[in-house]
Design a protein around this motif. Structure first.
Motif, PDB file in Angstrom:
ATOM      1  N   ALA A   1       4.182  -7.953   2.143  1.00 43.06           N
ATOM      2  CA  ALA A   1       3.759  -9.138   2.889  1.00 43.06           C
ATOM      3  C   ALA A   1       4.068  -8.988   4.377  1.00 43.06           C
ATOM      4  N   ALA A   2       5.247  -8.429   4.673  1.00 40.13           N
ATOM      5  CA  ALA A   2       5.601  -8.220   6.079  1.00 40.13           C
ATOM      6  C   ALA A   2       4.657  -7.218   6.737  1.00 40.13           C
ATOM      7  N   ALA A   3       4.318  -6.151   6.002  1.00 40.75           N
ATOM      8  CA  ALA A   3       3.387  -5.161   6.561  1.00 40.75           C
ATOM      9  C   ALA A   3       2.015  -5.780   6.804  1.00 40.75           C
ATOM     10  N   LEU A   4       1.577  -6.612   5.842  1.00 36.30           N
ATOM     11  CA  LEU A   4       0.297  -7.286   6.020  1.00 36.30           C
ATOM     12  C   LEU A   4       0.346  -8.237   7.204  1.00 36.30           C
ATOM     13  N   MET A   5       1.476  -8.965   7.330  1.00 38.54           N
ATOM     14  CA  MET A   5       1.616  -9.879   8.457  1.00 38.54           C
ATOM     15  C   MET A   5       1.604  -9.122   9.785  1.00 38.54           C
ATOM     16  N   LEU A   6       2.321  -7.996   9.827  1.00 39.23           N
ATOM     17  CA  LEU A   6       2.330  -7.195  11.056  1.00 39.23           C
ATOM     18  C   LEU A   6       0.938  -6.643  11.362  1.00 39.23           C
ATOM     19  N   LEU A   7       0.230  -6.241  10.305  1.00 39.41           N
ATOM     20  CA  LEU A   7      -1.129  -5.753  10.516  1.00 39.41           C
ATOM     21  C   LEU A   7      -2.019  -6.854  11.090  1.00 39.41           C
ATOM     22  N   LEU A   8      -1.902  -8.064  10.534  1.00 42.03           N
ATOM     23  CA  LEU A   8      -2.693  -9.181  11.048  1.00 42.03           C
ATOM     24  C   LEU A   8      -2.302  -9.513  12.490  1.00 42.03           C
ATOM     25  N   LEU A   9      -0.980  -9.452  12.765  1.00 43.60           N
ATOM     26  CA  LEU A   9      -0.545  -9.709  14.137  1.00 43.60           C
ATOM     27  C   LEU A   9      -1.085  -8.648  15.088  1.00 43.60           C
ATOM     28  N   CYS A  10      -1.059  -7.390  14.646  1.00 43.26           N
ATOM     29  CA  CYS A  10      -1.597  -6.317  15.492  1.00 43.26           C
ATOM     30  C   CYS A  10      -3.091  -6.520  15.742  1.00 43.26           C
ATOM     31  N   LEU A  11      -3.816  -6.883  14.674  1.00 43.87           N
ATOM     32  CA  LEU A  11      -5.239  -7.135  14.845  1.00 43.87           C
ATOM     33  C   LEU A  11      -5.484  -8.326  15.758  1.00 43.87           C
ATOM     34  N   GLY A  12      -4.672  -9.394  15.572  1.00 42.23           N
ATOM     35  CA  GLY A  12      -4.809 -10.553  16.450  1.00 42.23           C
ATOM     36  C   GLY A  12      -4.497 -10.213  17.896  1.00 42.23           C
TER      37      GLY A  12
END
Length: 385
Positions: free
Chosen positions: A227-238
């Motif tokens: 979940a943290a990796a997915l959140m970081l990925l979404l933050l990076c994309l954002g």
């Protein structure tokens, strides 16, 4: 939820079969091992993860234990020892293996197991155990309730639309006897398998209801990390999108500024062209037109002394108006025809005699010659002379 799961099950089974048949699982295992090898030694065990299979096999009244894929490196122990002693011997043989990852497999002797190669439809890949139950009576001399069995897919050539599988069956009497002995020793088995070299074959003859369920203590941590990796990925994309939007806004602002500058330059160019055109127009007008002073001088030199002008006009189109009195007005046409500055002299209206001066009152209309017409006029005059 159940209906949705049933609807998606064929697609999930197709994806699962494609994944198993691809080289990706072996590649991911190799890649993970290479990445772990780059870590410090004390970190490698923490990131090793996965199940560690250890093999138990019974031979000549002794138990032998070793890790799958490794040669025998621990001393065997007798099956007559007490349960605590056997557990201690097993623990010594499996020293260094995390208890959370430890999985024990009972390896049966090859002579006590029946193995048959089968050709099955491609759709049976995800239901091999059920197919084995249907094929047991036809492929083996045993009934289903007399054996423990499992099927495993085989790699290799097979006809189109079919898969190769191996049916492995062992008599229940042989397996139950050894399971009972291990159970009395306090040793719990996770799988019943065969040995293939130093590793296990990869089957489990135990029925699903006898397989021990393990609670994975790392599951919550793995889910949290995922979940943290997915959140970081979404933050990076954002963040990437935000940076792109800011860059786009900056570029649009620059384009607007450049458009404004270009508009100003266009206006200045237009003003310059208009000014240049006006200046050129005036210069051309000045060059093409005849000076009024020159016209007056020419008329003064040509008009006879018995003639005078009362009115002289020149409009913007070069039209010349002459109004005056003369003793003889008719010859004025001939006098003005030889002028190099005006042309087309004609009387307008009727020539009348003024009773007060006893002279003829006239009104003449003519046109100024342009500079472009001067050579022609000169040429015409020369020809007339």
């Amino acid at each position: 939820m159940n209906s949705a799961t049933q609807t998606l099950r064929p697609q999930l089974d197709r994806v699962r079969r494609a994944w198993r048949g691809s080289p990706m699982p072996a590649f991911m295992a190799w890649w993970g091992g290479q990445l772990r090898a780059l870590l410090p030694v004390r970190w490698q065990a923490f990131f090793s993860g996965g199940n560690v299979w250890c093999l138990l096999h019974h031979e000549s009244g002794q138990w032998h234990a070793r890790r799958s894929g490794q040669p025998q490196n621990a001393a065997p122990w007798s099956d007559t020892l007490d349960a605590p002693e056997q557990q201690a011997m097993l623990g010594a043989a499996l020293a260094g293996v995390d208890r959370q990852d430890l999985r024990l497999a009972l390896c049966l002797p090859p002579e006590g197991v029946l193995r048959r190669r089968l050709l099955l439809p491609e759709a049976a890949r995800d239901n091999l155990r059920q197919i084995g139950a249907f094929e047991m009576d036809r492929q083996t001399p045993f009934r289903l309730d007399q054996v423990y069995y499992d099927l495993r897919p085989l790699r290799g050539a097979a006809p189109a639309g079919r898969i190769a599988a191996e049916l492995i069956a062992a008599p229940r009497a042989l397996v139950d006897a050894r399971l009972e002995h291990l159970r009395n020793a306090g040793i719990v088995i996770d799988a019943v398998d065969l040995c293939e070299g130093d590793a296990r074959l990869g089957v489990n003859l135990l029925p699903p209801d006898m397989v021990r369920a393990h609670r994975d203590p790392r599951r919550r941590l793995n889910l949290a990390l995922a979940a943290a990796a997915l959140m970081l990925l979404l933050l990076c994309l954002g963040q990437w999108l935000h940076n792109r939007e800011e860059a786009l806004a900056a570029m649009q602002a620059q384009v607007e500024d450049m458009r404004g500058d270009a508009q100003k330059i266009s206006n200045l160019r237009k003003q310059l062209e208009e000014s240049t055109g006006a200046a050129g127009f005036l210069a051309r007008r000045k060059t093409d037109s005849v000076a009024v002073v020159d016209v007056l001088q020419d008329l003064t030199a040509r008009i006879p002394d018995d003639t005078w002008l009362e009115r002289f006009t020149v409009d913007s189109s070069g039209r010349v108006g002459l109004q005056g009195q003369s003793a003889k007005a008719a010859p004025l046409i001939d006098v003005l025809q030889s002028s190099k500055l005006i042309t087309g002299a004609n009387f307008q209206g009727v020539i009348q005699r003024d009773p007060a001066t006893n002279k003829e009152r006239f009104y003449m209309d003519a046109q100024l010659r342009t500079s472009n017409a001067k050579p022609a006029a000169n040429g015409g005059t020369g020809a007339a002379q």
